[in-house]
Motif scaffolding. Sequence first.
Motif, PDB file in Angstrom:
ATOM      1  N   GLN A 144     -47.632 -34.115  -9.679  1.00 11.93           N
ATOM      2  CA  GLN A 144     -47.802 -32.672  -9.472  1.00 11.93           C
ATOM      3  C   GLN A 144     -48.046 -31.958 -10.802  1.00 11.93           C
ATOM      4  O   GLN A 144     -48.861 -31.030 -10.874  1.00 11.93           O
ATOM      5  CB  GLN A 144     -46.592 -32.081  -8.759  1.00 11.93           C
ATOM      6  CG  GLN A 144     -46.281 -32.724  -7.431  1.00 11.93           C
ATOM      7  CD  GLN A 144     -47.503 -32.872  -6.548  1.00 11.93           C
ATOM      8  OE1 GLN A 144     -48.309 -31.953  -6.422  1.00 11.93           O
ATOM      9  NE2 GLN A 144     -47.663 -34.039  -5.935  1.00 11.93           N
ATOM     10  N   GLN A 199     -48.142 -24.296  -5.638  1.00 10.74           N
ATOM     11  CA  GLN A 199     -47.510 -24.305  -4.314  1.00 10.74           C
ATOM     12  C   GLN A 199     -47.124 -25.735  -3.920  1.00 10.74           C
ATOM     13  O   GLN A 199     -46.023 -25.975  -3.422  1.00 10.74           O
ATOM     14  CB  GLN A 199     -48.453 -23.693  -3.270  1.00 10.74           C
ATOM     15  CG  GLN A 199     -47.880 -23.632  -1.878  1.00 10.74           C
ATOM     16  CD  GLN A 199     -46.759 -22.632  -1.756  1.00 10.74           C
ATOM     17  OE1 GLN A 199     -46.742 -21.607  -2.399  1.00 10.74           O
ATOM     18  NE2 GLN A 199     -45.793 -22.944  -0.917  1.00 10.74           N
ATOM     19  N   THR A 200     -48.011 -26.684  -4.156  1.00 10.11           N
ATOM     20  CA  THR A 200     -47.724 -28.086  -3.851  1.00 10.11           C
ATOM     21  C   THR A 200     -46.562 -28.597  -4.697  1.00 10.11           C
ATOM     22  O   THR A 200     -45.702 -29.330  -4.204  1.00 10.11           O
ATOM     23  CB  THR A 200     -48.980 -28.952  -4.069  1.00 10.11           C
ATOM     24  OG1 THR A 200     -50.024 -28.454  -3.235  1.00 10.11           O
ATOM     25  CG2 THR A 200     -48.716 -30.411  -3.738  1.00 10.11           C
ATOM     26  N   GLN A 224     -43.365 -27.314  -3.186  1.00 10.33           N
ATOM     27  CA  GLN A 224     -43.056 -28.083  -1.975  1.00 10.33           C
ATOM     28  C   GLN A 224     -42.487 -29.448  -2.341  1.00 10.33           C
ATOM     29  O   GLN A 224     -41.545 -29.936  -1.702  1.00 10.33           O
ATOM     30  CB  GLN A 224     -44.305 -28.238  -1.114  1.00 10.33           C
ATOM     31  CG  GLN A 224     -44.773 -26.959  -0.481  1.00 10.33           C
ATOM     32  CD  GLN A 224     -46.149 -27.092   0.163  1.00 10.33           C
ATOM     33  OE1 GLN A 224     -46.787 -28.144   0.104  1.00 10.33           O
ATOM     34  NE2 GLN A 224     -46.617 -26.015   0.772  1.00 10.33           N
ATOM     35  N   THR A 225     -43.047 -30.058  -3.380  1.00  6.98           N
ATOM     36  CA  THR A 225     -42.560 -31.366  -3.835  1.00  6.98           C
ATOM     37  C   THR A 225     -41.140 -31.261  -4.360  1.00  6.98           C
ATOM     38  O   THR A 225     -40.307 -32.137  -4.096  1.00  6.98           O
ATOM     39  CB  THR A 225     -43.506 -31.939  -4.909  1.00  6.98           C
ATOM     40  OG1 THR A 225     -44.814 -32.058  -4.343  1.00  6.98           O
ATOM     41  CG2 THR A 225     -43.030 -33.288  -5.410  1.00  6.98           C
ATOM     42  N   ASN A 261     -38.869 -29.187  -3.356  1.00  2.00           N
ATOM     43  CA  ASN A 261     -38.002 -29.065  -2.186  1.00  2.00           C
ATOM     44  C   ASN A 261     -37.871 -30.382  -1.429  1.00  2.00           C
ATOM     45  O   ASN A 261     -36.802 -30.701  -0.913  1.00  2.00           O
ATOM     46  CB  ASN A 261     -38.496 -27.934  -1.276  1.00  2.00           C
ATOM     47  CG  ASN A 261     -38.256 -26.576  -1.917  1.00  2.00           C
ATOM     48  OD1 ASN A 261     -37.279 -26.374  -2.624  1.00  2.00           O
ATOM     49  ND2 ASN A 261     -39.166 -25.648  -1.691  1.00  2.00           N
ATOM     50  N   GLN A 262     -38.942 -31.160  -1.374  1.00  2.00           N
ATOM     51  CA  GLN A 262     -38.871 -32.482  -0.749  1.00  2.00           C
ATOM     52  C   GLN A 262     -37.930 -33.396  -1.541  1.00  2.00           C
ATOM     53  O   GLN A 262     -37.165 -34.164  -0.956  1.00  2.00           O
ATOM     54  CB  GLN A 262     -40.262 -33.103  -0.659  1.00  2.00           C
ATOM     55  CG  GLN A 262     -41.163 -32.411   0.332  1.00  2.00           C
ATOM     56  CD  GLN A 262     -42.621 -32.825   0.181  1.00  2.00           C
ATOM     57  OE1 GLN A 262     -43.002 -33.521  -0.748  1.00  2.00           O
ATOM     58  NE2 GLN A 262     -43.452 -32.374   1.115  1.00  2.00           N
ATOM     59  N   GLN A 321     -33.451 -24.550  -2.215  1.00  2.00           N
ATOM     60  CA  GLN A 321     -34.827 -24.276  -1.806  1.00  2.00           C
ATOM     61  C   GLN A 321     -35.502 -23.423  -2.874  1.00  2.00           C
ATOM     62  O   GLN A 321     -35.107 -22.285  -3.104  1.00  2.00           O
ATOM     63  CB  GLN A 321     -34.853 -23.527  -0.475  1.00  2.00           C
ATOM     64  CG  GLN A 321     -34.451 -24.381   0.708  1.00  2.00           C
ATOM     65  CD  GLN A 321     -35.523 -25.403   1.042  1.00  2.00           C
ATOM     66  OE1 GLN A 321     -36.694 -25.084   1.169  1.00  2.00           O
ATOM     67  NE2 GLN A 321     -35.103 -26.645   1.185  1.00  2.00           N
ATOM     68  N   THR A 364     -38.728 -21.363  -4.330  1.00  2.00           N
ATOM     69  CA  THR A 364     -39.827 -20.583  -3.775  1.00  2.00           C
ATOM     70  C   THR A 364     -40.793 -20.181  -4.888  1.00  2.00           C
ATOM     71  O   THR A 364     -40.448 -20.239  -6.068  1.00  2.00           O
ATOM     72  CB  THR A 364     -39.312 -19.307  -3.085  1.00  2.00           C
ATOM     73  OG1 THR A 364     -38.632 -18.503  -4.059  1.00  2.00           O
ATOM     74  CG2 THR A 364     -38.363 -19.629  -1.942  1.00  2.00           C
TER      75      THR A 364
END
Length: 164
Positions: free
Chosen positions: A108, A129-130, A133-134, A136-137, A148, A150
């Motif tokens: 990323q 954004q990706t 998301q990564t 959070n994963q 989380q 943001t």
Amino acid sequence: MKNSFKVGSVLLITSLIFIGIACQPNHQQRGRMDTDEHYMDAVPLIYHMSFMQRYSVKLYFAGIEENWGLADIYAHEIEELTETIVDGNHMDDDVDVSGLLESMLPPQIEQIEAAIDAKDRNMFEENYQTMIQTCNQCHQAANYGLVQITVPEANPFNQDFSVE
């Protein structure tokens, strides 16, 4: 006279306490002087993660402002923190956090750096954004799904991210 004696006594005692604390050997700090690398490995994971979050927010605002030089600085800081966490072999409740991070975040960061090199704001926003998301994963996989991250909505820093 009585009050000035009390104030003087309190000041003297406070000074002696601070001097005593200052004179205590700080082995952790002394180790840091010997080698920052070993010191950083002993730092708790949450310390590194808090800086990761700080730099990711700064990265976002630099990228949105198309301040590519500044964005590159923060991407590099995130990359260095990632390496520090990976090298620290952090385990948490039998979860290899360092291994998770190593497998998830570097690709990323590379995508973010590609957007910075291309000076492409749209590509930057998509890749950022990706990356979020990564993150959070990874938190989910490490049993910290309550954390989380943001995309920032407002600049919390007293820093101007615009291009000069």
